[in-house]
Design a protein around this motif. Structure first.
Motif, PDB file in Angstrom:
ATOM      1  N   ALA A  99      49.770  37.672  22.197  1.00 44.19           N
ATOM      2  CA  ALA A  99      50.413  36.398  22.548  1.00 44.19           C
ATOM      3  C   ALA A  99      49.384  35.275  22.567  1.00 44.19           C
ATOM      4  O   ALA A  99      49.647  34.165  22.087  1.00 44.19           O
ATOM      5  CB  ALA A  99      51.099  36.511  23.912  1.00 44.19           C
ATOM      6  N   TRP A 100      48.210  35.575  23.116  1.00 48.65           N
ATOM      7  CA  TRP A 100      47.155  34.556  23.123  1.00 48.65           C
ATOM      8  C   TRP A 100      46.692  34.259  21.698  1.00 48.65           C
ATOM      9  O   TRP A 100      46.400  33.108  21.354  1.00 48.65           O
ATOM     10  CB  TRP A 100      45.981  34.997  23.979  1.00 48.65           C
ATOM     11  N   ALA A 101      46.650  35.289  20.844  1.00 46.71           N
ATOM     12  CA  ALA A 101      46.280  35.079  19.440  1.00 46.71           C
ATOM     13  C   ALA A 101      47.293  34.171  18.755  1.00 46.71           C
ATOM     14  O   ALA A 101      46.921  33.278  17.969  1.00 46.71           O
ATOM     15  CB  ALA A 101      46.195  36.423  18.720  1.00 46.71           C
ATOM     16  N   MET A 102      48.568  34.379  19.048  1.00 47.22           N
ATOM     17  CA  MET A 102      49.604  33.510  18.478  1.00 47.22           C
ATOM     18  C   MET A 102      49.443  32.086  18.985  1.00 47.22           C
ATOM     19  O   MET A 102      49.578  31.111  18.232  1.00 47.22           O
ATOM     20  CB  MET A 102      50.985  34.067  18.840  1.00 47.22           C
ATOM     21  N   MET A 103      49.133  31.930  20.275  1.00 51.04           N
ATOM     22  CA  MET A 103      48.904  30.602  20.847  1.00 51.04           C
ATOM     23  C   MET A 103      47.704  29.927  20.185  1.00 51.04           C
ATOM     24  O   MET A 103      47.716  28.711  19.951  1.00 51.04           O
ATOM     25  CB  MET A 103      48.691  30.715  22.354  1.00 51.04           C
ATOM     26  N   LEU A 104      46.670  30.706  19.881  1.00 51.38           N
ATOM     27  CA  LEU A 104      45.487  30.164  19.222  1.00 51.38           C
ATOM     28  C   LEU A 104      45.846  29.608  17.844  1.00 51.38           C
ATOM     29  O   LEU A 104      45.448  28.489  17.490  1.00 51.38           O
ATOM     30  CB  LEU A 104      44.410  31.237  19.094  1.00 51.38           C
ATOM     31  N   VAL A 105      46.596  30.379  17.064  1.00 45.27           N
ATOM     32  CA  VAL A 105      47.005  29.922  15.732  1.00 45.27           C
ATOM     33  C   VAL A 105      47.856  28.655  15.844  1.00 45.27           C
ATOM     34  O   VAL A 105      47.639  27.681  15.113  1.00 45.27           O
ATOM     35  CB  VAL A 105      47.775  31.032  14.999  1.00 45.27           C
ATOM     36  N   ALA A 106      48.816  28.671  16.767  1.00 44.78           N
ATOM     37  CA  ALA A 106      49.676  27.502  16.942  1.00 44.78           C
ATOM     38  C   ALA A 106      48.874  26.286  17.398  1.00 44.78           C
ATOM     39  O   ALA A 106      49.137  25.151  16.965  1.00 44.78           O
ATOM     40  CB  ALA A 106      50.781  27.815  17.948  1.00 44.78           C
ATOM     41  N   SER A 107      47.904  26.514  18.270  1.00 39.66           N
ATOM     42  CA  SER A 107      47.068  25.408  18.751  1.00 39.66           C
ATOM     43  C   SER A 107      46.213  24.835  17.622  1.00 39.66           C
ATOM     44  O   SER A 107      46.037  23.608  17.525  1.00 39.66           O
ATOM     45  CB  SER A 107      46.167  25.895  19.894  1.00 39.66           C
ATOM     46  N   LEU A 108      45.672  25.701  16.765  1.00 43.41           N
ATOM     47  CA  LEU A 108      44.881  25.225  15.632  1.00 43.41           C
ATOM     48  C   LEU A 108      45.744  24.428  14.659  1.00 43.41           C
ATOM     49  O   LEU A 108      45.295  23.424  14.089  1.00 43.41           O
ATOM     50  CB  LEU A 108      44.222  26.408  14.920  1.00 43.41           C
ATOM     51  N   ILE A 109      46.987  24.880  14.460  1.00 40.10           N
ATOM     52  CA  ILE A 109      47.905  24.121  13.607  1.00 40.10           C
ATOM     53  C   ILE A 109      48.156  22.738  14.195  1.00 40.10           C
ATOM     54  O   ILE A 109      48.197  21.732  13.472  1.00 40.10           O
ATOM     55  CB  ILE A 109      49.232  24.883  13.429  1.00 40.10           C
ATOM     56  N   TRP A 110      48.310  22.675  15.524  1.00 39.14           N
ATOM     57  CA  TRP A 110      48.503  21.384  16.173  1.00 39.14           C
ATOM     58  C   TRP A 110      47.281  20.482  15.972  1.00 39.14           C
ATOM     59  O   TRP A 110      47.424  19.303  15.633  1.00 39.14           O
ATOM     60  CB  TRP A 110      48.772  21.565  17.656  1.00 39.14           C
ATOM     61  N   VAL A 111      46.100  21.041  16.159  1.00 41.08           N
ATOM     62  CA  VAL A 111      44.881  20.242  16.026  1.00 41.08           C
ATOM     63  C   VAL A 111      44.715  19.723  14.607  1.00 41.08           C
ATOM     64  O   VAL A 111      44.337  18.566  14.390  1.00 41.08           O
ATOM     65  CB  VAL A 111      43.656  21.080  16.450  1.00 41.08           C
TER      66      VAL A 111
END
Length: 261
Positions: A85-97
């Motif tokens: 779940a944290w890995a998914m959040m990391l990918v989503a956060s990088l997409i946001w950035v």
């Protein structure tokens, strides 16, 4: 490859990338997620019920663990999903950035309480399983400690979202926190490889047939893990849809207040 073929390949790649980014459109996301949610929810329920029923009622006692091995079917999937779940959040956060797509930021926000819950389940079931096996509810084992720190990062992530009123600023700061916290997600997964000391055994769910648990436990565990993955996807979709609706309501309220100002 000829120059013409290279140009066509570059164009095809660009078209594919653009088509993928279409799913970041909130309206399209709402439409597609509404169509797939019933199917994913049904598959999640079927997989979890089948996996847990199979594991709890149709597998034998383990030589070293006796009946306590049954907690394996909750502990392992929950621990795996806590990290993923944290890995998914990391990918989503990088997409946001990088791309500034609001759906990705809202998906990361929606995943956080789910990941925190999975982490808490992993900690509690690990303590329950560890007490009869190790003779203690808790030990400052490298993997256990990093897992606890990951849970604290989840709490901090959610608190940061709640503390900042501007959603874009909150998304920026939580993305930075997510990137930093990824270190502990990696440690939670690979700590037993980094340090030899500690009570926690090596990974039970390995693709190496000489390392993973016996097939009688392996197959129902795979079904249960699939159910937890589908449950996570279901809850993230529901949470993201809720966040999108809440964002729309806030925008409408702000527009109405501006009109009456």
């Amino acid at each position: 490859m000829t120059p013409r073929a290279h140009i066509l390949s570059a164009r095809e790649s660009k078209v594919l990338t653009q088509s993928l980014w279409r799913f970041a459109n909130p309206q399209l996301f709402m439409s597609i997620s509404a169509a797939v949610l019933p199917w994913i929810t049904g598959l999640a329920a079927l997989s979890i019920v089948t996996g847990l029923g199979w594991g709890y009622f149709f597998t034998p006692e383990a030589d070293k663990f006796q009946d306590s091995v049954k907690i394996f079917y909750v502990h392992v999937p929950a621990a795996m999903m806590a990290i993923n779940a944290w890995a998914m959040m990391l990918v989503a956060s990088l997409i946001w950035v990088v791309r500034r797509h609001h759906v990705s930021a809202l998906a990361a926000k929606a995943a956080a309480p789910i990941g925190a819950t999975m982490t808490l389940i992993g900690l509690i079931t690990g303590a329950i399983w560890g007490q009869p096996m190790w003779g203690t509810w808790w030990a400052w084992d490298p993997r256990l400690t990093s897992f606890l720190v990951l849970f604290l990062f989840y709490l901090g992530y959610m608190a940061l979202w709640a503390a900042i009123e501007n959603p874009d600023t909150a998304a920026d700061l939580t993305s930075v926190l997510c990137i930093v916290g990824s270190v502990f997600a990696i440690l939670s997964r690979y700590a037993v490889l980094f340090w030899n000391q500690g009570l926690h055994q090596a990974a039970s769910m390995s693709l190496d047939t000489e390392e993973h648990v016996a097939d009688v436990y392996w197959y129902p565990a795979l079904v249960t893990i699939a159910g937890f993955v589908l449950l996570f996807v279901t809850l993230v979709l529901v949470g993201t849809r809720t966040e999108i609706r809440a964002r729309r309501i806030r925008a409408l309220l702000a527009r109405e207040r501006a009109a009456h100002a």
